[in-house]
Design a protein around this motif. Structure first.
Motif, short mmCIF file in Angstrom:
data_model
loop_
_atom_site.label_atom_id
_atom_site.label_comp_id
_atom_site.label_asym_id
_atom_site.label_seq_id
_atom_site.Cartn_x
_atom_site.Cartn_y
_atom_site.Cartn_z
N GLY A 77 0.80 -1.22 0.00
CA GLY A 77 0.00 0.00 0.00
C GLY A 77 0.83 1.26 0.00
O GLY A 77 0.39 2.31 -0.48
N ASP A 78 2.06 1.17 0.54
CA ASP A 78 2.96 2.33 0.59
C ASP A 78 3.88 2.40 -0.63
O ASP A 78 4.85 3.15 -0.63
CB ASP A 78 3.82 2.26 1.86
N GLY A 79 3.58 1.59 -1.64
CA GLY A 79 4.39 1.62 -2.86
C GLY A 79 5.57 0.68 -2.82
O GLY A 79 6.53 0.86 -3.58
N GLY A 80 5.51 -0.34 -1.97
CA GLY A 80 6.61 -1.27 -1.85
C GLY A 80 6.63 -2.32 -2.95
O GLY A 80 5.60 -2.65 -3.54
N LEU A 81 7.81 -2.85 -3.20
CA LEU A 81 8.01 -3.96 -4.14
C LEU A 81 8.47 -5.16 -3.34
O LEU A 81 9.47 -5.09 -2.63
CB LEU A 81 9.06 -3.59 -5.19
N VAL A 82 7.73 -6.26 -3.43
CA VAL A 82 8.03 -7.43 -2.61
C VAL A 82 8.27 -8.65 -3.47
O VAL A 82 7.73 -8.77 -4.58
CB VAL A 82 6.89 -7.72 -1.59
N ALA A 83 9.07 -9.57 -2.94
CA ALA A 83 9.22 -10.90 -3.52
C ALA A 83 8.39 -11.85 -2.67
O ALA A 83 8.50 -11.82 -1.44
CB ALA A 83 10.69 -11.32 -3.52
N TYR A 84 7.56 -12.66 -3.31
CA TYR A 84 6.68 -13.54 -2.55
C TYR A 84 6.54 -14.87 -3.27
O TYR A 84 6.72 -14.97 -4.48
CB TYR A 84 5.31 -12.86 -2.35
N PRO A 85 6.19 -15.93 -2.53
CA PRO A 85 6.12 -17.26 -3.13
C PRO A 85 4.81 -17.50 -3.87
O PRO A 85 3.76 -16.99 -3.49
CB PRO A 85 6.24 -18.19 -1.92
N THR A 86 4.90 -18.29 -4.94
CA THR A 86 3.71 -18.75 -5.65
C THR A 86 3.88 -20.25 -5.90
O THR A 86 4.87 -20.85 -5.49
CB THR A 86 3.52 -18.03 -7.00
N ASP A 87 2.94 -20.84 -6.60
CA ASP A 87 3.04 -22.26 -6.93
C ASP A 87 3.95 -22.54 -8.11
O ASP A 87 4.06 -23.68 -8.57
CB ASP A 87 1.65 -22.87 -7.17
N VAL A 97 -4.89 -9.01 -21.11
CA VAL A 97 -4.01 -8.99 -19.95
C VAL A 97 -3.91 -10.42 -19.41
O VAL A 97 -4.83 -11.23 -19.61
CB VAL A 97 -4.54 -8.03 -18.86
N GLY A 98 -2.80 -10.75 -18.79
CA GLY A 98 -2.63 -12.05 -18.17
C GLY A 98 -3.17 -12.06 -16.75
O GLY A 98 -2.96 -11.09 -16.00
N VAL A 99 -3.86 -13.12 -16.38
CA VAL A 99 -4.39 -13.25 -15.03
C VAL A 99 -4.14 -14.67 -14.53
O VAL A 99 -4.05 -15.61 -15.33
CB VAL A 99 -5.91 -12.96 -14.95
N ARG A 100 -4.04 -14.82 -13.21
CA ARG A 100 -3.93 -16.16 -12.67
C ARG A 100 -4.32 -16.19 -11.19
O ARG A 100 -4.34 -15.14 -10.52
CB ARG A 100 -2.54 -16.72 -12.88
N ILE A 101 -4.67 -17.38 -10.72
CA ILE A 101 -5.01 -17.62 -9.32
C ILE A 101 -4.08 -18.72 -8.84
O ILE A 101 -4.27 -19.90 -9.18
CB ILE A 101 -6.48 -18.06 -9.16
N PRO A 102 -3.03 -18.39 -8.10
CA PRO A 102 -2.05 -19.39 -7.70
C PRO A 102 -2.59 -20.34 -6.63
O PRO A 102 -3.37 -19.94 -5.76
CB PRO A 102 -0.89 -18.56 -7.16
N ASP A 103 -2.15 -21.57 -6.71
CA ASP A 103 -2.50 -22.56 -5.70
C ASP A 103 -1.41 -22.53 -4.62
O ASP A 103 -0.62 -23.48 -4.48
CB ASP A 103 -2.61 -23.95 -6.33
N ASP A 104 -1.34 -21.43 -3.91
CA ASP A 104 -0.31 -21.21 -2.91
C ASP A 104 -0.92 -20.44 -1.74
O ASP A 104 -1.47 -19.35 -1.94
CB ASP A 104 0.87 -20.43 -3.50
N THR A 105 -0.81 -20.99 -0.56
CA THR A 105 -1.49 -20.41 0.60
C THR A 105 -0.98 -19.02 0.93
O THR A 105 -1.76 -18.11 1.26
CB THR A 105 -1.32 -21.33 1.82
#
Length: 206
Positions: free
Chosen positions: A25-35, A119-127
């Protein structure tokens, strides 16, 4: 220096997820896990975040990002799903698939294909990914964390911290992930076409 958040892969701590959402929300760039490996993500309307991803990955302005959605209802706000492919897409989500579909007016014009308006969209199977995007309340603008000169997404949070410590704002470490990218399906014309074979079984769209 990037913040390092060690979260449980199956039961991510709500406090940690709230911190990630606040940073986005503050304009951050994060690395996060996906499937399908780790990804870089920012808010959908964060133009600077998108530019930072391009610089890290050495991408040009023609690169198309993916909108990572929490569920099918949210996905439906941002793309038009033809009745002919509705069931096939719904049955494949969540999972390691990226779908190219026609964008709705909710998608910023700069994110859609200039000619096809897709546009590309997806719903990852990752909690962990699901928890972040659900708490954010909108899709995450994402790109697989594939560094220049490599072909696979990064799979280990601590390695990401070491490699990108000074160019991203946070690493959400949810444990090791596989590196195989998503299977990409172009369904923008109502007939699914497999354009990249990856982690998702392409046979259901054959």
């Amino acid at each position: 220096m990037a913040r390092y958040l060690d979260v449980h892969p199956d039961n991510p701590q709500p406090r940690a997820i709230a911190q990630v959402v606040a940073m986005l929300g503050d304009g951050g760039l994060v690395a996060y896990p996906t499937d399908s490996g780790y990804a870089l993500g920012c808010r959908m309307d964060d133009r600077d975040g998108a530019d930072r991803i391009r610089r890290i990955r050495h991408l040009d302005d023609r690169h198309h990002f993916t909108l990572v959605c929490a569920d099918f209802a949210q996905l439906g706000q941002f793309v038009m799903v033809d009745n002919a492919v509705f069931r096939a897409i719904k049955a494949a989500t969540p999972g390691p698939y990226t779908f190219i579909l026609r964008a709705t007016s909710e998608v910023p014009r700069r994110l859609a294909h200039p000619r096809k308006k897709t546009v590309g969209v997806r719903i990852p199977d990752d909690t962990v990914a699901q928890a972040i995007v659900a708490a954010l309340g909108e899709p995450i603008l994402s790109s697989s964390l594939i560094l220049p000169g490599t072909s696979d997404a990064m799979t280990d949070g601590w390695q990401i911290k070491e490699e990108l410590d000074h160019v991203i704002d946070a690493v959400v470490d949810g444990g090791e992930r596989g590196s195989e990218p998503t299977t990409v399906i172009d369904a923008s014309d109502g007939v699914p076409e497999v354009v990249r074979v990856g982690a998702g079984d392409p046979s259901r769209f054959a």
